[in-house]
Design a protein around this motif. Structure first.
Motif, mmCIF file in Angstrom:
data_model
loop_
_atom_site.group_PDB
_atom_site.id
_atom_site.type_symbol
_atom_site.label_atom_id
_atom_site.label_comp_id
_atom_site.label_asym_id
_atom_site.label_seq_id
_atom_site.Cartn_x
_atom_site.Cartn_y
_atom_site.Cartn_z
ATOM 1 N N ILE A 162 -51.878 -34.994 107.292
ATOM 2 C CA ILE A 162 -51.036 -35.367 106.147
ATOM 3 C C ILE A 162 -50.351 -36.706 106.426
ATOM 4 C CG2 ILE A 162 -49.089 -33.993 106.981
ATOM 5 C CD1 ILE A 162 -48.242 -33.613 104.132
ATOM 6 N N ASN A 163 -50.320 -37.566 105.411
ATOM 7 C CA ASN A 163 -49.712 -38.881 105.580
ATOM 8 C C ASN A 163 -48.336 -38.898 104.944
ATOM 9 O OD1 ASN A 163 -52.094 -39.655 106.700
ATOM 10 N ND2 ASN A 163 -52.923 -40.455 104.778
ATOM 11 N N LEU A 164 -47.366 -39.282 105.725
ATOM 12 C CA LEU A 164 -45.993 -39.278 105.200
ATOM 13 C C LEU A 164 -45.338 -40.627 105.496
ATOM 14 C CD1 LEU A 164 -45.210 -35.765 106.684
ATOM 15 C CD2 LEU A 164 -45.492 -36.222 104.266
ATOM 16 N N GLN A 165 -46.083 -41.704 105.219
ATOM 17 C CA GLN A 165 -45.579 -43.027 105.607
ATOM 18 C C GLN A 165 -44.341 -43.456 104.840
ATOM 19 O OE1 GLN A 165 -48.724 -42.359 104.670
ATOM 20 N NE2 GLN A 165 -50.203 -43.738 105.622
ATOM 21 N N PHE A 166 -44.059 -42.772 103.730
ATOM 22 C CA PHE A 166 -42.873 -43.153 102.953
ATOM 23 C C PHE A 166 -41.583 -42.760 103.688
ATOM 24 C CE2 PHE A 166 -44.541 -39.098 101.441
ATOM 25 C CZ PHE A 166 -43.448 -38.266 101.619
ATOM 26 N N CYS A 167 -41.722 -41.997 104.762
ATOM 27 C CA CYS A 167 -40.557 -41.554 105.528
ATOM 28 C C CYS A 167 -40.624 -42.223 106.900
ATOM 29 C CB CYS A 167 -40.656 -40.032 105.644
ATOM 30 S SG CYS A 167 -39.477 -39.317 106.775
ATOM 31 N N HIS A 168 -39.474 -42.578 107.469
ATOM 32 C CA HIS A 168 -39.552 -43.174 108.807
ATOM 33 C C HIS A 168 -38.510 -42.620 109.780
ATOM 34 C CE1 HIS A 168 -37.362 -45.856 106.057
ATOM 35 N NE2 HIS A 168 -36.562 -46.068 107.065
ATOM 36 N N HIS A 169 -38.038 -41.411 109.485
ATOM 37 C CA HIS A 169 -37.148 -40.720 110.443
ATOM 38 C C HIS A 169 -37.756 -39.373 110.789
ATOM 39 C CE1 HIS A 169 -33.613 -43.385 110.302
ATOM 40 N NE2 HIS A 169 -33.994 -43.634 109.053
ATOM 41 N N MET A 170 -37.807 -39.068 112.070
ATOM 42 C CA MET A 170 -38.367 -37.774 112.489
ATOM 43 C C MET A 170 -37.489 -37.148 113.561
ATOM 44 S SD MET A 170 -42.032 -37.010 114.320
ATOM 45 C CE MET A 170 -42.988 -37.368 112.877
ATOM 46 N N ILE A 171 -37.288 -35.843 113.411
ATOM 47 C CA ILE A 171 -36.598 -35.110 114.477
ATOM 48 C C ILE A 171 -37.579 -34.084 115.023
ATOM 49 C CG2 ILE A 171 -34.699 -33.527 115.029
ATOM 50 C CD1 ILE A 171 -33.152 -34.753 112.653
ATOM 51 N N ASN A 172 -37.800 -34.105 116.319
ATOM 52 C CA ASN A 172 -38.605 -33.052 116.945
ATOM 53 C C ASN A 172 -37.658 -31.976 117.437
ATOM 54 O OD1 ASN A 172 -41.391 -33.859 116.727
ATOM 55 N ND2 ASN A 172 -40.760 -35.648 117.931
ATOM 56 N N TYR A 173 -37.583 -30.911 116.659
ATOM 57 C CA TYR A 173 -36.645 -29.837 116.947
ATOM 58 C C TYR A 173 -37.000 -29.173 118.282
ATOM 59 C CZ TYR A 173 -33.762 -25.716 116.092
ATOM 60 O OH TYR A 173 -32.827 -24.724 116.182
ATOM 61 N N ASP A 174 -38.279 -29.100 118.562
ATOM 62 C CA ASP A 174 -38.742 -28.650 119.872
ATOM 63 C C ASP A 174 -39.920 -29.539 120.260
ATOM 64 O OD1 ASP A 174 -40.838 -27.678 118.255
ATOM 65 O OD2 ASP A 174 -39.831 -25.763 118.035
ATOM 66 N N LEU A 175 -40.348 -29.429 121.493
ATOM 67 C CA LEU A 175 -41.418 -30.320 121.942
ATOM 68 C C LEU A 175 -42.677 -29.539 122.277
ATOM 69 C CD1 LEU A 175 -39.391 -32.657 124.279
ATOM 70 C CD2 LEU A 175 -40.346 -33.216 122.055
ATOM 71 N N PRO A 176 -43.801 -29.965 121.719
ATOM 72 C CA PRO A 176 -45.040 -29.315 122.134
ATOM 73 C C PRO A 176 -45.291 -29.666 123.601
ATOM 74 C CG PRO A 176 -45.493 -31.234 120.769
ATOM 75 C CD PRO A 176 -44.014 -31.078 120.793
ATOM 76 N N TRP A 177 -45.880 -28.780 124.345
ATOM 77 C CA TRP A 177 -46.138 -29.071 125.756
ATOM 78 C C TRP A 177 -47.385 -29.912 125.926
ATOM 79 C CZ3 TRP A 177 -44.994 -23.853 128.720
ATOM 80 C CH2 TRP A 177 -43.614 -23.592 128.617
ATOM 81 N N ASN A 178 -48.143 -30.014 124.897
ATOM 82 C CA ASN A 178 -49.342 -30.860 124.952
ATOM 83 C C ASN A 178 -48.980 -32.246 124.414
ATOM 84 O OD1 ASN A 178 -51.678 -32.245 124.309
ATOM 85 N ND2 ASN A 178 -52.799 -30.394 123.772
ATOM 86 N N PRO A 179 -49.048 -33.266 125.270
ATOM 87 C CA PRO A 179 -48.611 -34.602 124.841
ATOM 88 C C PRO A 179 -49.389 -35.142 123.647
ATOM 89 C CG PRO A 179 -49.737 -34.695 126.961
ATOM 90 C CD PRO A 179 -49.543 -33.259 126.644
ATOM 91 N N MET A 180 -50.656 -34.736 123.513
ATOM 92 C CA MET A 180 -51.458 -35.227 122.384
ATOM 93 C C MET A 180 -50.895 -34.714 121.060
ATOM 94 S SD MET A 180 -53.562 -37.171 123.719
ATOM 95 C CE MET A 180 -54.128 -37.515 125.377
ATOM 96 N N ARG A 181 -50.369 -33.498 121.108
ATOM 97 C CA ARG A 181 -49.824 -32.942 119.869
ATOM 98 C C ARG A 181 -48.540 -33.670 119.467
ATOM 99 N NH1 ARG A 181 -50.817 -27.402 121.037
ATOM 100 N NH2 ARG A 181 -48.743 -26.775 120.369
ATOM 101 N N LEU A 182 -47.790 -34.088 120.462
ATOM 102 C CA LEU A 182 -46.577 -34.853 120.160
ATOM 103 C C LEU A 182 -46.968 -36.171 119.500
ATOM 104 C CD1 LEU A 182 -43.502 -34.968 120.438
ATOM 105 C CD2 LEU A 182 -43.804 -36.062 122.641
ATOM 106 N N GLU A 183 -48.002 -36.787 120.036
ATOM 107 C CA GLU A 183 -48.489 -38.053 119.480
ATOM 108 C C GLU A 183 -48.975 -37.850 118.046
ATOM 109 O OE1 GLU A 183 -48.087 -40.938 120.834
ATOM 110 O OE2 GLU A 183 -49.051 -41.877 119.107
ATOM 111 N N GLN A 184 -49.605 -36.708 117.820
ATOM 112 C CA GLN A 184 -50.125 -36.413 116.476
ATOM 113 C C GLN A 184 -48.969 -36.271 115.474
ATOM 114 O OE1 GLN A 184 -52.356 -32.758 116.154
ATOM 115 N NE2 GLN A 184 -54.067 -33.854 115.244
ATOM 116 N N ARG A 185 -47.882 -35.632 115.920
ATOM 117 C CA ARG A 185 -46.705 -35.505 115.051
ATOM 118 C C ARG A 185 -46.187 -36.887 114.657
ATOM 119 N NH1 ARG A 185 -42.286 -31.416 117.763
ATOM 120 N NH2 ARG A 185 -43.380 -29.444 117.494
ATOM 121 N N ILE A 186 -45.985 -37.714 115.677
ATOM 122 C CA ILE A 186 -45.419 -39.044 115.420
ATOM 123 C C ILE A 186 -46.359 -39.854 114.524
ATOM 124 C CG2 ILE A 186 -44.680 -41.208 116.516
ATOM 125 C CD1 ILE A 186 -43.866 -39.485 118.964
ATOM 126 N N GLY A 187 -47.654 -39.627 114.732
ATOM 127 C CA GLY A 187 -48.667 -40.327 113.932
ATOM 128 C C GLY A 187 -48.603 -40.017 112.443
#
Lengths: 572, 300
Positions: free
Chosen positions: A452-477
């Motif tokens: 899903i593309n949400l480029q209209f937004c530019h603030h993100m809070i990671n309430y918890d952290l995935p232990w897999n770094p790739m998944r974190l990157e995917q969230r930020i992406g």
């Protein structure tokens, strides 16, 4: 004497066939003679305009993309080059494997548009995850001026033009029969890593579809094993990498290590294009990532410690009884996310257990957890929302945390909508639309984040952290990707003195190491799923006597161990 | 001898598109209500409306219920400046309401590739497919039959090339690039019978001669592209065959039969994708009567 305009004329030994098509010349002239109508001057003017109209649309040799004149935006140079290579060199059968956020959709759209403008494609099928059907349709309509329609029912499959549909729908009866009956000039599959297994319905469906051209889009052409690459390539060009045994013999040293990366890379380049950020494919606005450390309330701390003690005792038990530690890993990750998420798991364990002692322990934990009066992470979120004036996405791994967050936000008068994988397509689109137009906060779970593309937004809070770094990157992406025009602000909430804090620290370091090693091993295998990672973290947490030892153990995890054959992971 | 386009492709500038639209809408009987710099408002006749704006259910409804139809007015801007200017003017005259994000654009920007302009081009191609014209002169005339269109050289990629061939209906002489030679001449509409009154050959004979000329044209081209495409196709088919052959030993008879079908399906797809073919797409036909003096110039 009369020869139909559509009849082919023999061309002897020529390597091509010849035919005259288009206007039925004799029928048109007959009509002209028998109607006896004269030509008005305006008709001659229209004749001249008709000639000009056709000349304007002539497709010359492919030096550059005709599509560029037709689209509503200016694509980036690497996207133009990729589309050109697909059409000119790879002849329309390709894997587009750009890193996340570099615009695989744009590249596929350009290829589709080029073929449509050249008249080489009339019927195309775009298969995407259900949550992306509307987004793809809209992009094709608006950006590429392609008259694409979303698949709605069993009759849509035989419609003319470009159809956008969910792969999951297409593979189910009665749709699957209809899809298979059709001839497709071009098939595009987004998130094509879902075709990595040749015994799945997904792969079998695609293997049966009749088509001229095919584009497979995935940032991770290999997730686990090299043979997945063979599976994908076989869909496009059976035999390009030999049969499975020949592929293994020629290219595979171990499931994740190629024999000769350079040779494999060279061979793959005949069917795959991969652009990477580090090659200068894209310059995005800055991303500001900061970790906000949250101190648990005394009641939360007590509960956390009690759950840790419970986990240790259960881990030791599992080592002797050789039972699965998967539920324990889940509980460990949940307690890092929120008390509420852990409570649901504890409740499930309680319902399942027949051991009275275990039941007593679980009951006690449940009572302790439900009596917590306030939650430090939730308070931190509310403070962050006060500071951030604009739209915010909050990511969490767990549905329970999502529900609890939304309940709390509502109590504080903050509008929010949920987003998760289980939603139907229409609801996902609706939630995205509400978020883009009216609502301030989107609370998303991991599974809902894909594509899903949400480029209209530019603030993100990671309430918890995935232990897999790739998944974190995917969230930020989701926000830090092509189309983002503003700097992105990302906050990781990290609870102090918990396993999460250490994971966070080590995570970044490991990502860099992981990339370095994988880069050396093979550029293609750049996103091997870290399925051993979660197990190693959990084992470290369970076998460390204190935080210092935990950190040491986490640091001691070698990246090479993670990409080794995954015997251990299977025993989870 | 090949009728390739050497000048830049037409309609790539906003001035060209504006001029094209003015000529098109005038030819189809649309009224120009407003003409400002790079901006036009056209009132569409019903037949043009049906061609340019796809709304079959609307027409079915108004025609069944015999409703009076308000003519559609197209508001077209031919560059971004005119678009912004006219949108602002319309907004000042009629504000868009309380949901600005829901408001539809009221002025359409016509650039190359815009769907409306594509439909205008399509309509012009369809309406302009036939003509009977003659030079305004009372002297002796020579009748010609002209066909225009494109040659498409297609395999897994394609290339198109404009052609215009004509045949003299008096002596079956073939002339290529005919349209390019006559398009700027002073021609006026007439009837087919007027042109064919004294012709020595029938239209059928003429069309046969033209078909031979078109086939000769295709045959005269360098077919290196087709040789390459065939070589690629043969390679792909051989690879496919080797792949399925290598799997065959491990399979039961039933599985082999299924695999055979799968292989055949894929072979058909490859052949469909890559087989080289030359297609001559005839787009336009015209009967043209030229003065004798003009004909001599054409022959040179």
């Amino acid at each position: 004497m009369r020869q139909s305009a559509n009849e082919a004329v023999s061309t002897g030994d020529r390597p091509w066939s010849f035919s005259i098509v288009g206007l039925d010349v004799e029928a048109e002239l007959d009509a002209l003679l028998h109607m006896g109508r004269g030509t008005r001057d305006a008709d001659w003017e229209l004749f001249r305009l008709g000639a000009m109209a056709r000349q304007a649309c002539i497709a010359p040799a492919l030096d550059q993309l005709l599509a560029l004149e037709h689209v509503q935006f200016v694509p980036l140079p690497h996207q133009v080059e990729t589309a050109l290579r697909v059409v000119r060199d790879l002849r329309g059968r390709a894997i587009l494997a750009d890193e996340v956020g570099l615009g695989k959709t744009i590249e596929a759209g350009l290829v589709l548009k080029e073929y449509l403008v050249r008249g080489l494609v009339r019927r195309a099928l775009v298969l995407v995850p259900a949550s992306l059907v509307t987004q793809w349709t809209k992009e094709l309509n608006q950006k590429f001026r392609i008259d694409a329609i979303p698949q709605r029912d069993e009759w849509t499959w035989s419609a003319e033009g470009v159809i956008v549909a969910s792969l999951d729908t297409a593979k189910r009866p009665p749709h699957v029969h209809r899809v298979r009956e059709q001839w497709w000039d071009l098939i595009i599959v987004d998130e094509a890593h879902k075709l990595k297994n040749p015994s799945t319905k997904n792969w079998k469906l695609l293997n049966q579809l009749q088509h001229k051209f095919m584009l497979l889009l995935t940032a991770t052409p290999i997730q686990n094993q090299l043979k997945e690459l063979h599976t994908l390539v076989t869909l496009l060009k059976p035999g390009e990498l030999g049969n499975p045994a020949e592929f293994a013999e020629r290219f595979v040293s171990s499931p994740r290590t190629p024999k000769d990366p350079a040779v494999l890379r060279q061979t793959i380049s005949r069917v795959m294009i991969r652009n990477r950020r580090e090659d200068g494919a894209l310059e995005l606005p800055k991303r500001h990532v900061r970790a906000v450390r949250v101190e648990l309330t005394p009641e939360e701390r007590e509960f956390y410690e009690a759950v840790q003690a419970f986990l240790r005792s259960q881990y030791e038990r599992s080592q002797t009884s050789r039972t699965s530690i998967l539920p324990l890993i889940t509980l460990q990750r949940e307690i890092c996310s929120s008390t509420y998420a852990a409570l649901l798991s504890l409740e499930k364990m309680l319902k399942k257990t027949r051991d009275p002692e275990l039941a007593r322990q679980l009951q006690s934990l449940l009572e302790q957890g439900t009596s917590i009066p306030s939650y430090a992470k939730v308070d931190a979120v509310l403070e962050l929302l006060d500071d951030a004036p604009e739209k915010v996405i909050i990511f969490t791994e767990y549905r329970a945390s999502q529900d609890f967050l939304m309940y709390t936000l509502k109590k504080h008068g903050i509008s929010s909508v949920p987003f998760r994988g289980g939603f139907r397509r229409g609801k996902k689109d609706w939630m995205r639309e509400l978020f883009s137009k009216k609502i301030r906060v989107l609370v998303a779970t991991e599974s809902g984040g894909e594509g899903i593309n949400l480029q209209f937004c530019h603030h993100m809070i990671n309430y918890d952290l995935p232990w897999n770094p790739m998944r974190l990157e995917q969230r930020i992406g989701r926000i830090h990707r092509l189309g983002q025009t503003q700097a992105c602000h990302i906050v990781h909430l990290v609870t102090q003195n918990t396993i999460e804090e250490h994971v966070m620290e080590i995570l970044q370091e490991k990502v860099r190491m992981f990339e370095a090693v994988i880069g050396q091993l093979d550029d293609i295998v750049n996103d091997v799923r870290l399925d051993l990672w979660e197990k190693r973290i959990f084992e470290a947490a369970m076998t460390s006597r204190d935080d210092e030892e935990l950190v040491e153990q986490l640091k001691a995890i070698r990246v090479e161990d993670l990409v080794a054959p995954k015997g251990g992971a299977r025993r989870l | 001898m090949t009728a390739t386009l050497t000048s830049p492709a037409p309609l790539r500038t906003s001035d060209e598109r504006l001029s094209f639209c003015d000529r098109y809408f005038a030819s189809v009987g649309a009224r120009t209500l407003v003409a400002r710099p790079m901006y036009r408002e056209y009132e569409l006749p019903v037949d043009v409306d049906k061609e340019l704006i796809h709304r079959p259910f609307y027409w079915m409804w108004v025609e069944t219920t015999r409703q009076p139809v308000e003519p559609t007015i197209l508001r077209l801007a031919f560059d971004a400046e005119a678009h912004a200017r006219e949108e602002a003017r319309l907004n000042a005259e009629q504000p868009v309401g309380s949901f600005p994000w829901a408001a539809k654009r009221r002025v359409e920007l016509i650039d190359f590739g815009s769907p409306l302009f594509d439909r205008v081009l399509l309509s012009a191609s369809h309406r302009g497919r036939l003509a009977c014209v003659r030079e305004e002169s009372r002297g002796e005339i020579v009748p010609w039959m002209m066909v225009n269109g494109v040659f498409a050289y297609t395999a897994d990629l394609n290339r198109e090339e404009w052609f215009s061939y004509a045949v003299c209906l008096d002596n079956l002489q073939i002339v290529d690039r005919f349209y390019e030679r006559i398009q700027h001449r002073d021609l006026c509409g007439t009837s087919a019978s007027d042109i064919l009154r004294d012709s020595r050959h029938t239209l059928q004979e003429a069309w046969c001669a033209l078909q031979r000329a078109l086939a000769d044209h295709a045959a005269a081209q360098d077919d290196g592209w087709a040789e390459e495409a065939m070589a690629r196709l043969r390679g792909d088919l051989a690879q496919l065959s080797a792949y399925y052959e290598s799997l065959r030993n491990e399979l039961s008879d039933d599985e082999r039969a299924l695999m055979r079908l799968e292989q055949e399906r894929k072979e058909v797809a490859l052949i469909q994708k890559s087989t080289p073919r030359v297609e001559c797409h005839v787009q336009q036909v015209a009967l043209v009567a030229l003065r004798v003096q003009q004909v001599r110039q054409l022959s040179h």
